[in-house]
Design a protein around this motif. Structure first.
Motif, PDB file in Angstrom:
ATOM      1  N   UNK A   1       0.834  -1.205   0.000  1.00  0.00           N
ATOM      2  CA  UNK A   1       0.000   0.000   0.000  1.00  0.00           C
ATOM      3  C   UNK A   1       0.867   1.252   0.000  1.00  0.00           C
ATOM      4  N   UNK A   2       1.915   1.234   0.802  1.00  0.00           N
ATOM      5  CA  UNK A   2       2.845   2.365   0.850  1.00  0.00           C
ATOM      6  C   UNK A   2       3.491   2.602  -0.517  1.00  0.00           C
ATOM      7  N   UNK A   3       3.994   1.555  -1.147  1.00  0.00           N
ATOM      8  CA  UNK A   3       4.652   1.678  -2.455  1.00  0.00           C
ATOM      9  C   UNK A   3       3.702   2.259  -3.496  1.00  0.00           C
ATOM     10  N   UNK A   4       2.464   1.796  -3.481  1.00  0.00           N
ATOM     11  CA  UNK A   4       1.483   2.266  -4.462  1.00  0.00           C
ATOM     12  C   UNK A   4       1.159   3.744  -4.252  1.00  0.00           C
ATOM     13  N   UNK A   5       1.018   4.161  -2.984  1.00  0.00           N
ATOM     14  CA  UNK A   5       0.717   5.567  -2.701  1.00  0.00           C
ATOM     15  C   UNK A   5       1.884   6.477  -3.097  1.00  0.00           C
ATOM     16  N   UNK A   6       3.108   6.030  -2.857  1.00  0.00           N
ATOM     17  CA  UNK A   6       4.279   6.813  -3.282  1.00  0.00           C
ATOM     18  C   UNK A   6       4.282   6.947  -4.808  1.00  0.00           C
ATOM     19  N   UNK A   7       3.964   5.837  -5.476  1.00  0.00           N
ATOM     20  CA  UNK A   7       3.886   5.824  -6.948  1.00  0.00           C
ATOM     21  C   UNK A   7       2.829   6.820  -7.453  1.00  0.00           C
ATOM     22  N   UNK A   8       1.753   6.970  -6.688  1.00  0.00           N
ATOM     23  CA  UNK A   8       0.661   7.877  -7.065  1.00  0.00           C
ATOM     24  C   UNK A   8       0.950   9.326  -6.664  1.00  0.00           C
ATOM     25  N   UNK A   9       2.113   9.553  -6.041  1.00  0.00           N
ATOM     26  CA  UNK A   9       2.511  10.918  -5.721  1.00  0.00           C
ATOM     27  C   UNK A   9       2.143  11.396  -4.327  1.00  0.00           C
ATOM     28  N   UNK A  10       1.736  10.478  -3.454  1.00  0.00           N
ATOM     29  CA  UNK A  10       1.436  10.859  -2.069  1.00  0.00           C
ATOM     30  C   UNK A  10       2.768  11.096  -1.347  1.00  0.00           C
ATOM     31  N   UNK A  11       2.966  12.317  -0.855  1.00  0.00           N
ATOM     32  CA  UNK A  11       4.290  12.718  -0.354  1.00  0.00           C
ATOM     33  C   UNK A  11       4.634  12.162   1.021  1.00  0.00           C
ATOM     34  N   UNK A  12       3.600  11.822   1.796  1.00  0.00           N
ATOM     35  CA  UNK A  12       3.882  11.417   3.179  1.00  0.00           C
ATOM     36  C   UNK A  12       2.700  10.651   3.756  1.00  0.00           C
ATOM     37  N   UNK A  13       2.985   9.739   4.686  1.00  0.00           N
ATOM     38  CA  UNK A  13       1.888   9.023   5.329  1.00  0.00           C
ATOM     39  C   UNK A  13       2.346   7.906   6.238  1.00  0.00           C
ATOM     40  N   UNK A  14       1.363   7.221   6.802  1.00  0.00           N
ATOM     41  CA  UNK A  14       1.613   6.065   7.679  1.00  0.00           C
ATOM     42  C   UNK A  14       0.557   5.001   7.362  1.00  0.00           C
ATOM     43  N   UNK A  15       1.002   3.768   7.197  1.00  0.00           N
ATOM     44  CA  UNK A  15       0.086   2.623   7.179  1.00  0.00           C
ATOM     45  C   UNK A  15       0.346   1.883   8.488  1.00  0.00           C
ATOM     46  N   UNK A  16      -0.642   1.862   9.374  1.00  0.00           N
ATOM     47  CA  UNK A  16      -0.506   1.173  10.659  1.00  0.00           C
ATOM     48  C   UNK A  16      -1.452  -0.025  10.658  1.00  0.00           C
ATOM     49  N   UNK A  17      -0.866  -1.206  10.495  1.00  0.00           N
ATOM     50  CA  UNK A  17      -1.657  -2.437  10.440  1.00  0.00           C
ATOM     51  C   UNK A  17      -1.575  -3.148  11.783  1.00  0.00           C
ATOM     52  N   UNK A  18      -2.413  -2.734  12.717  1.00  0.00           N
ATOM     53  CA  UNK A  18      -2.444  -3.339  14.056  1.00  0.00           C
ATOM     54  C   UNK A  18      -1.070  -3.408  14.703  1.00  0.00           C
ATOM     55  N   UNK A  19      -0.321  -2.307  14.612  1.00  0.00           N
ATOM     56  CA  UNK A  19       0.997  -2.261  15.240  1.00  0.00           C
ATOM     57  C   UNK A  19       2.140  -2.429  14.265  1.00  0.00           C
ATOM     58  N   UNK A  20       1.824  -2.838  13.016  1.00  0.00           N
ATOM     59  CA  UNK A  20       2.847  -2.886  11.973  1.00  0.00           C
ATOM     60  C   UNK A  20       2.838  -1.521  11.292  1.00  0.00           C
ATOM     61  N   UNK A  21       3.774  -0.653  11.661  1.00  0.00           N
ATOM     62  CA  UNK A  21       3.767   0.719  11.159  1.00  0.00           C
ATOM     63  C   UNK A  21       4.766   0.918  10.038  1.00  0.00           C
ATOM     64  N   UNK A  22       4.291   1.532   8.968  1.00  0.00           N
ATOM     65  CA  UNK A  22       5.125   1.792   7.811  1.00  0.00           C
ATOM     66  C   UNK A  22       4.985   3.260   7.442  1.00  0.00           C
ATOM     67  N   UNK A  23       6.076   3.997   7.432  1.00  0.00           N
ATOM     68  CA  UNK A  23       5.991   5.444   7.215  1.00  0.00           C
ATOM     69  C   UNK A  23       6.814   5.882   6.006  1.00  0.00           C
TER      70      UNK A  23
END
Length: 322
Positions: free
Chosen positions: A174-196
């Motif tokens: 999800x993070x890779x796809x959002x970066x590809x779409x031009x989203x400059x910043x964010x967090x995917x928090x999957x029940x404690x699995x955090x990806x920023x």
């Protein structure tokens, strides 16, 4: 020059942080994006949700229509041709199994569920029962055929499952796809699995609190994360005690015995998939072996809290306690 700086500042300050919480893959997901407005943020989050849902359909062992279920149904019978994405995920999982001497193993799904952590267990399972519970477990019996992109489980009734790696993988995708779409910043928090990725709208790095498992209202430290993942595995809620020894719900797939001695493991890594798998592995390997293994891996750090509440870290991490 001054005008350029002003324009950049104005652009950053015009952005907003938008968060949505929902249930995906049977777990809570918090998806946060930095966007120009709420409308754009919702579009971005919808993209992430669609990607996570797609991955769930591919890897879920609960969905009878998934390729994972097809692999499990044909255990001991025949190889199953799968998408390259699933094939590669299984190949990486086997690599982590080798790296951790089997402390991580996606064939754990074959294990008989003899341990109960809901209060119903009154005595330990027998040694024979525990030994029998892991008879079909063993990553060495997962056969990959690169030429045909097929997966074969050698033993009948053998199963694979992605419970210890799937949410991390979904967060990475999800993070890779959002970066590809031009989203400059964010967090995917999957029940404690955090990806920023990126930074907060005020220019500061995203931060993660390392919670004290013995007192959840207190944190040991607040650590910045820069374009990476952090996963915390805690086992202080699901546990049983027999003969003065506390056993937890994270079970060693090699022996069938639950892990003991640790109550929290936090792993920092470039990807959530790897952090997810290693956090589980360190629990199983224990403090000394776990830290030793982490210290041999580049760009990966670890924080361990043992059952006494003492904190231990890998070599290249410094914590300024709160």
């Amino acid at each position: 020059m001054h005008l350029l700086v002003l324009l950049i500042c104005a652009q950053v300050s015009a952005q907003i942080t938008h968060k949505r919480t929902l249930k995906l893959m049977g777990s809570r997901f918090d998806i946060t994006v930095v966007a120009k407005d709420t409308t754009q943020a919702n579009v971005d989050i919808d993209i992430a949700v669609s990607e996570i849902t797609r991955i769930e359909k591919l890897i879920s062992s609960w969905d009878p229509n998934s390729q994972t279920s097809e692999i499990n149904r044909n255990a001991g019978i025949k190889p199953v041709v799968v998408d390259k994405e699933l094939f590669d995920l299984i190949a990486r999982a086997i690599s982590i199994s080798k790296l951790t001497d089997g402390a991580f193993d996606i064939s754990y799904a074959s294990m008989d569920k003899i341990w109960k952590f809901d209060g119903s267990m009154k005595e330990m399972p027998s040694e024979e029962t525990i030994k029998a519970s892991v008879e079909k477990v063993g990553y060495q019996n997962i056969v990959l055929d690169v030429a045909n992109s097929s997966v074969f489980l050698r033993k009948k009734e053998m199963k694979i499952g992605f419970g210890a790696i799937g949410k991390g993988y979904a967060a990475d995708k999800a993070k890779s796809l959002l970066i590809e779409k031009g989203v400059v910043s964010g967090i995917i928090n999957a029940s404690g699995d955090m990806n920023t990725w990126g930074k907060q709208v005020n220019g500061e790095e995203w931060k993660v609190a390392i919670t004290n498992p013995l007192n959840k209202n207190k944190a040991f430290a607040l650590l910045p994360i820069t374009n990476g993942a952090v996963v915390t595995s805690g086992n202080y809620e699901k546990q049983v005690t027999f003969n003065g020894i506390r056993y937890t719900h994270i079970i060693d797939p090699r022996t069938g015995y639950p892990s003991s001695g640790l109550i929290s493991v936090t792993v920092f890594a470039p990807k959530a998939e790897l952090a997810d798998a290693l956090a589980t592995s360190v629990f199983v390997m224990g403090k000394e072996v776990g830290l030793n293994r982490i210290n041999q891996l580049p760009n990966i750090e670890c924080i361990i809290i043992d059952e006494k509440g003492d904190l231990f870290t890998s070599n290249n991490i410094e914590i300024n306690k709160i």
